[in-house]
Design a protein around this motif. Structure first.
Motif, PDB file in Angstrom:
ATOM      1  N   THR A 270     -30.626 -30.265  -4.924  1.00 54.27           N
ATOM      2  CA  THR A 270     -31.092 -28.629  -4.714  1.00 54.27           C
ATOM      3  C   THR A 270     -32.411 -28.854  -5.273  1.00 54.27           C
ATOM      4  OG1 THR A 270     -28.745 -27.743  -5.229  1.00 54.27           O
ATOM      5  CG2 THR A 270     -30.656 -26.333  -5.613  1.00 54.27           C
ATOM      6  N   GLN A 271     -33.290 -28.163  -4.436  1.00 57.58           N
ATOM      7  CA  GLN A 271     -34.840 -27.888  -4.733  1.00 57.58           C
ATOM      8  C   GLN A 271     -35.189 -26.480  -4.605  1.00 57.58           C
ATOM      9  OE1 GLN A 271     -36.759 -30.746  -5.441  1.00 57.58           O
ATOM     10  NE2 GLN A 271     -35.267 -32.604  -5.093  1.00 57.58           N
ATOM     11  N   TYR A 272     -36.166 -26.004  -5.368  1.00 57.63           N
ATOM     12  CA  TYR A 272     -36.506 -24.810  -5.440  1.00 57.63           C
ATOM     13  C   TYR A 272     -37.803 -24.358  -5.074  1.00 57.63           C
ATOM     14  CZ  TYR A 272     -32.848 -25.650  -9.292  1.00 57.63           C
ATOM     15  OH  TYR A 272     -31.821 -25.912  -9.846  1.00 57.63           O
ATOM     16  N   THR A 273     -38.088 -23.218  -4.171  1.00 59.58           N
ATOM     17  CA  THR A 273     -39.237 -22.838  -3.747  1.00 59.58           C
ATOM     18  C   THR A 273     -39.313 -21.273  -4.233  1.00 59.58           C
ATOM     19  OG1 THR A 273     -38.927 -24.190  -1.807  1.00 59.58           O
ATOM     20  CG2 THR A 273     -40.366 -22.489  -1.708  1.00 59.58           C
ATOM     21  N   TYR A 274     -40.728 -21.175  -4.638  1.00 60.39           N
ATOM     22  CA  TYR A 274     -40.745 -19.792  -5.269  1.00 60.39           C
ATOM     23  C   TYR A 274     -41.778 -19.321  -4.062  1.00 60.39           C
ATOM     24  CZ  TYR A 274     -39.470 -21.861  -9.595  1.00 60.39           C
ATOM     25  OH  TYR A 274     -38.716 -22.467 -10.574  1.00 60.39           O
ATOM     26  N   ILE A 275     -41.368 -17.752  -3.885  1.00 56.46           N
ATOM     27  CA  ILE A 275     -41.952 -17.123  -2.812  1.00 56.46           C
ATOM     28  C   ILE A 275     -42.194 -15.675  -3.035  1.00 56.46           C
ATOM     29  CG2 ILE A 275     -41.802 -16.110  -0.525  1.00 56.46           C
ATOM     30  CD1 ILE A 275     -40.005 -18.424   0.178  1.00 56.46           C
ATOM     31  N   ALA A 276     -43.420 -15.117  -2.965  1.00 57.67           N
ATOM     32  CA  ALA A 276     -43.876 -13.792  -3.396  1.00 57.67           C
ATOM     33  C   ALA A 276     -42.746 -12.755  -3.186  1.00 57.67           C
ATOM     34  CB  ALA A 276     -45.222 -13.511  -3.005  1.00 57.67           C
ATOM     35  N   GLY A 277     -42.413 -11.880  -3.982  1.00 56.59           N
ATOM     36  CA  GLY A 277     -41.505 -10.671  -3.551  1.00 56.59           C
ATOM     37  C   GLY A 277     -42.284  -9.341  -4.017  1.00 56.59           C
ATOM     38  N   SER A 278     -41.367  -8.334  -3.755  1.00 55.91           N
ATOM     39  CA  SER A 278     -42.049  -6.962  -3.866  1.00 55.91           C
ATOM     40  C   SER A 278     -40.886  -6.055  -4.357  1.00 55.91           C
ATOM     41  CB  SER A 278     -42.829  -6.464  -2.643  1.00 55.91           C
ATOM     42  OG  SER A 278     -42.224  -6.495  -1.584  1.00 55.91           O
ATOM     43  N   CYS A 279     -41.507  -4.857  -4.858  1.00 54.73           N
ATOM     44  CA  CYS A 279     -40.300  -4.001  -4.986  1.00 54.73           C
ATOM     45  C   CYS A 279     -40.837  -2.663  -4.216  1.00 54.73           C
ATOM     46  CB  CYS A 279     -40.445  -3.425  -6.589  1.00 54.73           C
ATOM     47  SG  CYS A 279     -39.961  -4.795  -7.751  1.00 54.73           S
ATOM     48  N   VAL A 280     -39.623  -1.929  -3.528  1.00 56.96           N
ATOM     49  CA  VAL A 280     -39.810  -1.049  -2.796  1.00 56.96           C
ATOM     50  C   VAL A 280     -39.292   0.129  -3.125  1.00 56.96           C
ATOM     51  CG1 VAL A 280     -40.661  -2.486  -0.812  1.00 56.96           C
ATOM     52  CG2 VAL A 280     -38.191  -1.745  -1.020  1.00 56.96           C
ATOM     53  N   ASN A 281     -39.597   1.359  -2.603  1.00 54.04           N
ATOM     54  CA  ASN A 281     -38.825   2.491  -2.847  1.00 54.04           C
ATOM     55  C   ASN A 281     -38.715   3.297  -1.339  1.00 54.04           C
ATOM     56  OD1 ASN A 281     -37.519   5.238  -3.695  1.00 54.04           O
ATOM     57  ND2 ASN A 281     -38.954   5.472  -5.255  1.00 54.04           N
TER      58      ASN A 281
END
Length: 463
Positions: free
Chosen positions: A115-126
């Protein structure tokens, strides 16, 4: 590497940080993924460049951050971001195990997979609106990478699950994972300072001056930048169309639509954005210094219906200008160019006839449905009538006195009229006759004591 085609102008977004991994000091990398490498897509008119950072930690795991996806092609819209990431991840592992053939034996064996990990930008929305956009957030994607147990050859990758966004979104917001910067190539070619913020597409229509049945329909995008100081109010020009809705018995009046040069029309469109775009909330007597216009550097006129004006290429060149815009107490507008930038190729490299727009200036001289001549608060020019047959009156209202110089030039810049007269009062009325000149559009400029106080365009027709 895909970068040379785009002149090295992609500005890589920084890796996101969830507090557990450290990508500092790493250089961004790029990989091209074309649509035919994505399951279910067969188009050849779409490719993506994925911007990423990675390193192998002490435990033999690949730590990766995907920060941007930039696309080029007519068939790119509607592609799910996760589809692109999955195709990228498979290609990445193929390349990695080719470059490091002992990776499996050194880090994975005898488990056959990891199992390998990749970090990707996220955001919050309303809803559709961003929520807490100033905070950087990460989503961790978990992939299972499978190898051949006998040869160590890479076999496949499978997405397992996405972990919750970090740091968590406010309770009133919803998390949106796998939300890296995803934009067309032309949006990143200008080396814009503070190039952060979501674009929203819009349209505006304005009557063309001197012809009540002629119209300019402008398609553009706008945004307010975030995460930097100062914040800018940007417009990005996409295309515009010139058309008329003349009744059959008034067709001759709409011939005026064709009197404008490409430069005159383009400068009008730039003025339309600054004057009527979503960001303009100026009150009389107010100024703002943070307006910017972003556009392709080379444009063409497609004269086949519809009568469109389009960028020659979205990817081969770009320019931008920052403007101070003021609204006077007379409800006229002035501007000052504060800063500018250009990148990419010149128009001479285009295959079709194109013209360069980066030195064009916004024309703020008209209101919707009519003409206003822009001037200093104390100076005003008026051409009566306009359009005209070549015989008209020029009215000059100005506090300045002295020698007045009047110059009228045609579209190619040749002077067709020149006169000088002494002005002793605040208002001067001058009769002008150029009825012997060809029909068309002309530019009239006025100087007092050698200082230009204003200019105006007018049309000479057969009326």
């Amino acid at each position: 590497m895909f970068i040379p085609k785009y002149h090295g102008k992609i500005i890589p977004p920084p890796p996101c940080d969830d507090g557990y991994v450290d990508f500092s000091g790493l250089s961004p990398l790029e990989m091209e993924i074309c649509a035919n490498e994505i399951p279910g897509m067969y188009s050849t008119d779409c490719c993506f460049t994925v911007i990423y950072y990675y390193y192998i930690n002490d435990d033999g795991f690949v730590e990766m951050s995907i920060t941007g996806i930039f696309y080029d092609g007519d068939d790119c819209l509607g592609v799910d971001t996760e589809q692109i990431i999955d195709a990228f991840y498979k290609k990445f592992w193929q390349d990695l195990t080719t470059q490091y053939p002992n990776f499996y034996w050194d880090n994975i064996a005898p488990d056959y997979g990891s199992t390998q990990y990749t970090y990707i930008a996220g955001s919050c929305v309303n809803g559709d609106e961003p929520c807490d956009p100033e905070t950087s957030r990460c989503c961790r994607n978990n992939f299972y990478v499978l190898f051949d147990k006998d040869t160590g050859e890479f076999l496949s990758t499978n997405r397992l699950y996405n972990e919750p966004i970090q740091p968590p979104c406010p309770t009133t917001c919803t998390e949106k994972c796998n939300d890296p910067k995803y934009e067309p190539y032309y949006s990143v070619l200008c080396d814009l300072p503070c190039d952060f913020g979501e674009w929203t597409q819009s349209e505006i229509e304005v009557d063309l001056p001197y012809c009540p049945h002629c119209h300019i329909h402008v398609v553009y995008e706008y945004r307010e930048t975030i995460g930097c100081t100062p914040e800018y109010q940007d417009y990005r020009l996409l295309e515009y169309e010139l058309y008329d809705d003349c009744p059959y018995d008034m067709v001759d009046q709409c011939e005026n639509c064709n009197y404008y040069t490409n430069q005159q029309l383009h400068e009008m469109v730039m003025g339309i954005l600054l004057r009527y775009g979503e960001h303009n909330d100026l009150l009389p007597g107010q100024c703002k210094t943070n307006f910017r216009i972003v556009q392709a550097s080379c444009w063409m006129h497609d004269q086949s219906p519809p009568n469109n004006y389009l960028p020659c290429s979205y990817t081969e060149g770009c320019c931008w200008g920052q403007y101070k815009v003021c609204r006077t107490i007379y409800d006229t507008y002035t501007y000052t160019l504060l800063d500018a930038g250009y990148s990419g190729l010149d128009c001479d490299n285009e295959t079709q006839p194109c013209y360069y727009v980066c030195d064009f200036e916004p024309d703020l001289s008209f209101k919707k449905g009519g003409i206003l001549i822009e001037q200093d608060q104390a100076d005003k020019l008026e051409i009566i009538p306009n359009p005209n047959s070549g015989i008209f009156e020029l009215k000059i209202n100005s506090t300045q006195k002295g020698m007045v110089e009047i110059i009228i030039s045609n579209l190619i810049g040749n002077d067709v009229f020149h006169d000088e007269i002494n002005k002793t009062g605040s208002e001067l009325l001058i009769n002008i006759d150029i009825s012997d000149k060809p029909l068309g559009s002309y530019n009239l400029s006025v100087k007092i004591n050698g200082l230009k106080i204003g200019s105006s365009k007018f049309i000479l027709n057969s009326n």
